[in-house]
Scaffold this active site. Structure first.
Site, PDB file in Angstrom:
ATOM      1  N   MET A  33       0.976  -1.207  -0.029  1.00  0.00           N
ATOM      2  CA  MET A  33       0.084   0.164   0.088  1.00  0.00           C
ATOM      3  C   MET A  33       0.803   1.108  -0.127  1.00  0.00           C
ATOM      4  O   MET A  33       0.583   2.407   0.298  1.00  0.00           O
ATOM      5  CB  MET A  33      -0.948  -0.071   1.194  1.00  0.00           C
ATOM      6  CG  MET A  33      -1.981  -1.186   1.301  1.00  0.00           C
ATOM      7  SD  MET A  33      -3.352  -0.766   1.980  1.00  0.00           S
ATOM      8  CE  MET A  33      -3.083  -0.763   3.658  1.00  0.00           C
ATOM      9  N   GLY A  34       2.016   1.289  -0.585  1.00  0.00           N
ATOM     10  CA  GLY A  34       2.919   2.342  -0.640  1.00  0.00           C
ATOM     11  C   GLY A  34       3.506   2.682   0.835  1.00  0.00           C
ATOM     12  O   GLY A  34       3.635   2.170   1.780  1.00  0.00           O
ATOM     13  N   GLU A  38      12.108  -0.375   5.156  1.00  0.00           N
ATOM     14  CA  GLU A  38      12.851  -1.476   5.035  1.00  0.00           C
ATOM     15  C   GLU A  38      12.151  -2.931   5.053  1.00  0.00           C
ATOM     16  O   GLU A  38      12.776  -3.890   4.411  1.00  0.00           O
ATOM     17  CB  GLU A  38      13.890  -1.383   6.055  1.00  0.00           C
ATOM     18  CG  GLU A  38      14.948  -0.224   5.581  1.00  0.00           C
ATOM     19  CD  GLU A  38      15.615   0.277   6.804  1.00  0.00           C
ATOM     20  OE1 GLU A  38      16.147  -0.838   7.776  1.00  0.00           O
ATOM     21  OE2 GLU A  38      15.789   1.465   6.976  1.00  0.00           O
ATOM     22  N   HIS A  40       9.355  -3.404   3.402  1.00  0.00           N
ATOM     23  CA  HIS A  40       8.888  -3.879   1.923  1.00  0.00           C
ATOM     24  C   HIS A  40      10.045  -3.799   1.376  1.00  0.00           C
ATOM     25  O   HIS A  40      10.141  -4.786   0.360  1.00  0.00           O
ATOM     26  CB  HIS A  40       8.381  -2.427   1.408  1.00  0.00           C
ATOM     27  CG  HIS A  40       7.186  -2.051   2.102  1.00  0.00           C
ATOM     28  ND1 HIS A  40       6.808  -1.032   2.806  1.00  0.00           N
ATOM     29  CD2 HIS A  40       5.834  -2.999   1.887  1.00  0.00           C
ATOM     30  CE1 HIS A  40       5.744  -0.964   3.233  1.00  0.00           C
ATOM     31  NE2 HIS A  40       4.931  -1.967   2.888  1.00  0.00           N
ATOM     32  N   GLN A 152       5.684 -11.461   7.120  1.00  0.00           N
ATOM     33  CA  GLN A 152       5.292 -12.249   8.347  1.00  0.00           C
ATOM     34  C   GLN A 152       4.570 -11.388   9.571  1.00  0.00           C
ATOM     35  O   GLN A 152       3.984 -11.936  10.519  1.00  0.00           O
ATOM     36  CB  GLN A 152       6.179 -13.046   8.918  1.00  0.00           C
ATOM     37  CG  GLN A 152       5.956 -14.013   9.988  1.00  0.00           C
ATOM     38  CD  GLN A 152       4.955 -15.012   9.857  1.00  0.00           C
ATOM     39  OE1 GLN A 152       4.781 -15.552   8.760  1.00  0.00           O
ATOM     40  NE2 GLN A 152       4.160 -15.201  10.777  1.00  0.00           N
ATOM     41  N   LYS A 153       4.876 -10.088   9.413  1.00  0.00           N
ATOM     42  CA  LYS A 153       4.213  -9.199  10.362  1.00  0.00           C
ATOM     43  C   LYS A 153       2.516  -9.197  10.358  1.00  0.00           C
ATOM     44  O   LYS A 153       2.126  -9.436  11.313  1.00  0.00           O
ATOM     45  CB  LYS A 153       4.624  -7.656  10.169  1.00  0.00           C
ATOM     46  CG  LYS A 153       4.135  -6.887  11.289  1.00  0.00           C
ATOM     47  CD  LYS A 153       4.653  -5.350  11.478  1.00  0.00           C
ATOM     48  CE  LYS A 153       4.163  -4.544  10.551  1.00  0.00           C
ATOM     49  NZ  LYS A 153       2.878  -4.061  10.622  1.00  0.00           N
ATOM     50  N   ASP A 154       2.192  -9.287   9.177  1.00  0.00           N
ATOM     51  CA  ASP A 154       0.636  -9.393   9.060  1.00  0.00           C
ATOM     52  C   ASP A 154       0.474 -11.066   9.144  1.00  0.00           C
ATOM     53  O   ASP A 154       0.186 -11.492   7.823  1.00  0.00           O
ATOM     54  CB  ASP A 154       0.294  -8.862   7.678  1.00  0.00           C
ATOM     55  CG  ASP A 154       0.401  -7.215   7.694  1.00  0.00           C
ATOM     56  OD1 ASP A 154      -0.228  -6.697   8.657  1.00  0.00           O
ATOM     57  OD2 ASP A 154       1.283  -6.877   7.276  1.00  0.00           O
ATOM     58  N   VAL A 180      10.779  -7.255   9.623  1.00  0.00           N
ATOM     59  CA  VAL A 180      11.768  -6.331   9.938  1.00  0.00           C
ATOM     60  C   VAL A 180      11.689  -5.308  11.016  1.00  0.00           C
ATOM     61  O   VAL A 180      10.617  -4.920  11.105  1.00  0.00           O
ATOM     62  CB  VAL A 180      12.226  -5.862   8.652  1.00  0.00           C
ATOM     63  CG1 VAL A 180      13.478  -4.836   8.827  1.00  0.00           C
ATOM     64  CG2 VAL A 180      12.381  -6.723   7.580  1.00  0.00           C
ATOM     65  N   SER A 189       6.378  -0.538  10.242  1.00  0.00           N
ATOM     66  CA  SER A 189       5.134  -0.433   9.933  1.00  0.00           C
ATOM     67  C   SER A 189       4.996   0.927   9.387  1.00  0.00           C
ATOM     68  O   SER A 189       5.421   2.135   9.783  1.00  0.00           O
ATOM     69  CB  SER A 189       4.066  -0.762  10.906  1.00  0.00           C
ATOM     70  OG  SER A 189       2.835  -0.207  10.738  1.00  0.00           O
TER      71      SER A 189
END
Ligand code: PAF
Length: 286
Positions: A33-34, A38, A40, A152-154, A180, A189
């Site tokens: 979502m832009g 780091e 991403h 993996q955060k989500d 990360v 985030s």
């Protein structure tokens, strides 16, 4: 360094991907979502290492936000995103307008009819995963990647997308990539940008609670309850924190569990001021 292709239409993406496929190249997709960071960048790096060509999507998807959530204020910086994508070797960014993704009367949705989207984040965001599945299915249809990369955060989102990809017979390998973190432990985030300095400090209770839970599990604690209680007590001691959930669930079905077997997901969502943050860990072999 190759030039990053900016595609604003699905037709442009399809034409470019078709050309790559004619050349026998494999294609990876990194949906975002832009407001890239780091976390991403690590997904792009992984995609570049496994695929010949990498497409990132940069689209704040309205259907995954409920009324009253942060759709309008969600941070955006496309110039910065392009610089990061180019620096990490991404080949194309798909940057559609809302009207390119959704016709004004669009009313077809992809929804998992099981309890897995009602658990954890689904309890307070009941329509969220329907929006995520719908946009990810559309991106899969437009890009037709060989592999797609998610953080993996989500963790619930990753499990939901794996389930959807299986149910809808997408021939796409779903790759989960590690969380990360900032140097002090806070999971990266785009929403961290909402935190003022005091809240940024308070937000450390999330990663501290994760570390505490991980430690207890590594020391051999197999009962979920004392681990969740210790994590909850740690977070509750922070006056700026308000717990949404601290839960242990099966890593695939998202159903609550009482035993910390390998593969169990221990996940939490906490409001710091008005900002809702998430973090988690997967129980490893004890
Ligand atoms: O994780 C995100 O950023 C979004 O939920 C996703 C997968 C790009 C769908 O909009």
């Amino acid at each position: 360094m190759q030039e990053l292709i900016v595609a604003e239409t699905a037709a442009q993406v399809r034409a470019q991907v078709a050309e790559w496929k004619r050349e026998g190249l494999t294609v990876g997709l990194v949906p975002t979502m832009g407001y890239l960071h780091e976390g991403h960048a690590s997904l792009i790096d992984k995609a570049v290492s496994l695929c010949d060509r990498v497409v990132a999507s940069d689209f704040v998807n309205p259907t995954q936000f409920a009324p009253g959530e942060d759709l309008e204020s969600y941070p955006r910086d496309f110039a910065h995103d392009c610089a990061l994508l180019q620096a990490h070797g991404c080949h194309m960014v798909f940057y559609p307008a809302v009207s390119e993704m959704y016709a004004p009367d669009a009313n077809t949705f992809v929804e998992i009819q099981s309890d897995m989207t009602a658990q954890l984040c689904g309890r307070t965001r009941p329509t969220h995963f329907r929006g995520v599945c719908t946009v990810v299915a559309k991106l899969f249809n437009i890009v037709t990647p060989d592999m797609a990369f998610f953080g993996q955060k989500d963790a619930q989102q990753l499990a939901v997308i794996r389930h959807m990809a299986r149910d809808l017979s997408y021939d796409i390998k779903i790759i989960g990539c590690p969380i990360v973190r900032e140097v002090d432990g806070l999971a990266k985030s785009s929403r961290n940008t909402y935190l003022d300095p005091q809240e940024r400090q308070a937000a450390l209770v999330l990663s501290q609670a994760v570390a505490l839970g991980q430690r207890m599990a590594a020391q051999g604690e197999r009962a979920a309850r004392p681990v969740l209680e210790a994590m909850t007590a740690h977070i509750a001691a922070e006056p700026l924190a308000r717990i949404d959930y601290v839960s242990a669930v099966d890593g695939e079905t998202m159903q609550p569990v009482e035993t910390l077997a390998p593969g169990v997901l221990v996940a939490l969502a906490v409001y710091i001021g008005k900002t809702r943050l998430i973090d988690n860990f997967i129980v490893e072999g004890i």
